[in-house]
Motif scaffolding. Sequence first.
Motif, PDB file in Angstrom:
ATOM      1  N   LEU A 112      80.726-115.192 -10.647  1.00 29.48           N
ATOM      2  CA  LEU A 112      81.468-114.748 -12.086  1.00 29.48           C
ATOM      3  C   LEU A 112      80.812-113.395 -12.415  1.00 29.48           C
ATOM      4  O   LEU A 112      79.479-113.418 -12.493  1.00 29.48           O
ATOM      5  CB  LEU A 112      80.984-115.713 -13.157  1.00 29.48           C
ATOM      6  N   LEU A 113      81.603-112.564 -12.686  1.00 28.20           N
ATOM      7  CA  LEU A 113      81.078-111.059 -13.149  1.00 28.20           C
ATOM      8  C   LEU A 113      80.951-111.065 -14.679  1.00 28.20           C
ATOM      9  O   LEU A 113      80.632-109.984 -15.147  1.00 28.20           O
ATOM     10  CB  LEU A 113      81.829-110.249 -12.541  1.00 28.20           C
ATOM     11  N   GLY A 114      81.313-111.853 -15.593  1.00 25.61           N
ATOM     12  CA  GLY A 114      81.492-111.775 -16.980  1.00 25.61           C
ATOM     13  C   GLY A 114      82.653-111.160 -17.479  1.00 25.61           C
ATOM     14  O   GLY A 114      83.304-110.700 -16.662  1.00 25.61           O
ATOM     15  N   PRO A 115      82.943-111.233 -18.582  1.00 26.80           N
ATOM     16  CA  PRO A 115      84.082-110.763 -19.451  1.00 26.80           C
ATOM     17  C   PRO A 115      84.007-109.242 -19.388  1.00 26.80           C
ATOM     18  O   PRO A 115      85.203-108.590 -19.283  1.00 26.80           O
ATOM     19  CB  PRO A 115      84.051-111.057 -20.950  1.00 26.80           C
ATOM     20  N   MET A 116      82.938-108.422 -19.276  1.00 27.65           N
ATOM     21  CA  MET A 116      83.050-107.108 -19.398  1.00 27.65           C
ATOM     22  C   MET A 116      83.470-106.436 -18.233  1.00 27.65           C
ATOM     23  O   MET A 116      83.722-105.188 -18.139  1.00 27.65           O
ATOM     24  CB  MET A 116      81.704-106.412 -19.925  1.00 27.65           C
ATOM     25  N   ALA A 117      83.574-107.252 -16.962  1.00 21.01           N
ATOM     26  CA  ALA A 117      83.816-106.561 -15.715  1.00 21.01           C
ATOM     27  C   ALA A 117      85.099-105.908 -15.836  1.00 21.01           C
ATOM     28  O   ALA A 117      85.541-104.900 -15.033  1.00 21.01           O
ATOM     29  CB  ALA A 117      83.644-107.695 -14.572  1.00 21.01           C
ATOM     30  N   ILE A 118      86.160-106.339 -16.545  1.00 23.86           N
ATOM     31  CA  ILE A 118      87.378-105.786 -16.726  1.00 23.86           C
ATOM     32  C   ILE A 118      87.450-104.333 -17.091  1.00 23.86           C
ATOM     33  O   ILE A 118      88.335-103.481 -16.992  1.00 23.86           O
ATOM     34  CB  ILE A 118      88.194-106.680 -17.479  1.00 23.86           C
ATOM     35  N   ASN A 119      86.386-104.027 -17.862  1.00 27.22           N
ATOM     36  CA  ASN A 119      86.166-102.684 -18.265  1.00 27.22           C
ATOM     37  C   ASN A 119      86.256-101.573 -17.103  1.00 27.22           C
ATOM     38  O   ASN A 119      86.259-100.384 -17.506  1.00 27.22           O
ATOM     39  CB  ASN A 119      85.110-102.281 -19.212  1.00 27.22           C
ATOM     40  N   ASP A 120      85.955-101.883 -15.929  1.00 25.50           N
ATOM     41  CA  ASP A 120      85.771-101.059 -14.739  1.00 25.50           C
ATOM     42  C   ASP A 120      86.883-100.890 -13.956  1.00 25.50           C
ATOM     43  O   ASP A 120      87.183-100.054 -12.898  1.00 25.50           O
ATOM     44  CB  ASP A 120      84.484-101.402 -14.089  1.00 25.50           C
ATOM     45  N   VAL A 121      87.958-101.523 -14.318  1.00 30.50           N
ATOM     46  CA  VAL A 121      89.216-101.439 -13.454  1.00 30.50           C
ATOM     47  C   VAL A 121      90.109-100.106 -13.850  1.00 30.50           C
ATOM     48  O   VAL A 121      90.229 -99.671 -15.022  1.00 30.50           O
ATOM     49  CB  VAL A 121      90.199-102.735 -13.435  1.00 30.50           C
ATOM     50  N   ASP A 122      90.916 -99.561 -12.996  1.00 26.50           N
ATOM     51  CA  ASP A 122      91.820 -98.573 -13.028  1.00 26.50           C
ATOM     52  C   ASP A 122      93.197 -98.863 -13.461  1.00 26.50           C
ATOM     53  O   ASP A 122      94.109 -98.189 -14.141  1.00 26.50           O
ATOM     54  CB  ASP A 122      91.966 -97.717 -11.907  1.00 26.50           C
ATOM     55  N   LEU A 123      93.525-100.296 -13.330  1.00 26.86           N
ATOM     56  CA  LEU A 123      94.761-101.069 -13.487  1.00 26.86           C
ATOM     57  C   LEU A 123      94.819-102.384 -13.732  1.00 26.86           C
ATOM     58  O   LEU A 123      94.069-103.037 -13.145  1.00 26.86           O
ATOM     59  CB  LEU A 123      95.728-100.481 -12.215  1.00 26.86           C
ATOM     60  N   ILE A 124      95.643-102.926 -14.880  1.00 27.21           N
ATOM     61  CA  ILE A 124      95.540-104.230 -15.008  1.00 27.21           C
ATOM     62  C   ILE A 124      96.928-104.844 -14.905  1.00 27.21           C
ATOM     63  O   ILE A 124      97.924-104.187 -15.379  1.00 27.21           O
ATOM     64  CB  ILE A 124      95.193-104.646 -16.427  1.00 27.21           C
ATOM     65  N   ILE A 125      96.958-105.943 -14.030  1.00 20.80           N
ATOM     66  CA  ILE A 125      98.469-106.603 -13.621  1.00 20.80           C
ATOM     67  C   ILE A 125      98.368-107.915 -14.275  1.00 20.80           C
ATOM     68  O   ILE A 125      97.406-108.673 -13.960  1.00 20.80           O
ATOM     69  CB  ILE A 125      98.749-106.483 -12.127  1.00 20.80           C
ATOM     70  N   VAL A 126      99.181-108.160 -15.288  1.00 24.24           N
ATOM     71  CA  VAL A 126      99.062-109.372 -15.943  1.00 24.24           C
ATOM     72  C   VAL A 126     100.512-110.216 -15.877  1.00 24.24           C
ATOM     73  O   VAL A 126     101.669-109.604 -15.502  1.00 24.24           O
ATOM     74  CB  VAL A 126      98.996-109.289 -17.372  1.00 24.24           C
TER      75      VAL A 126
END
Length: 192
Positions: A112-126
């Motif tokens: 588990l990388l924690g909730p803040m890990a999402i801040n480092d992505v270039d693209l979010i697919i939902v």
Amino acid sequence: MPDDPGVKKRILRAELRERRQNMSQRERTHATEGFTARLQELIGSTGAETVSCYLSMPSEPDTRPFVNWAEARGIRVLFPITREDGLLDWTVGEDETERLGPTGVPEADGELLGPMAINDVDLIIVPAAAIDATGMRLGWGRGYFDKTLGSMGKCPPVYAVVFDSEFVEQVPREVHDQPVNGVVTPTRIIAF
């Protein structure tokens, strides 16, 4: 139809869920090929080196062929992990296994990388139940992605994946709903 957006959403979700369950295997296979090709195009046009992407349930657009393609090319993929507090943790799924999370959604196994890990992505697919012409997203009602996107200071492009018939004129909207930057269907990519 009732005026309450929450009631409208429940009715629309039920219709969309039933439509997805009635798709033939042939339609599903054909759609998966389209989704995979469009998502590959999206990576090419955005130059994303790190993406977050969900693992699809059987009735959802199948993201696994795309995820396999991305990982084979060295693109880092973060997968969401649901938490009891309504937030999302993230993992790169290095164990290469899946399990069902607390809400019955497939989740990758890994550190588990924690909730803040999402801040480092270039693209979010939902995932989404439907997307409308303004980019408003109708989710499945748990609010995980709305909370995540709403809490991000600097959000990269967010694209929702839906079948062609789920790109609609308008979806019911509530205050907490977060729009997306684009939609991916088996036949096209639309940026808002």
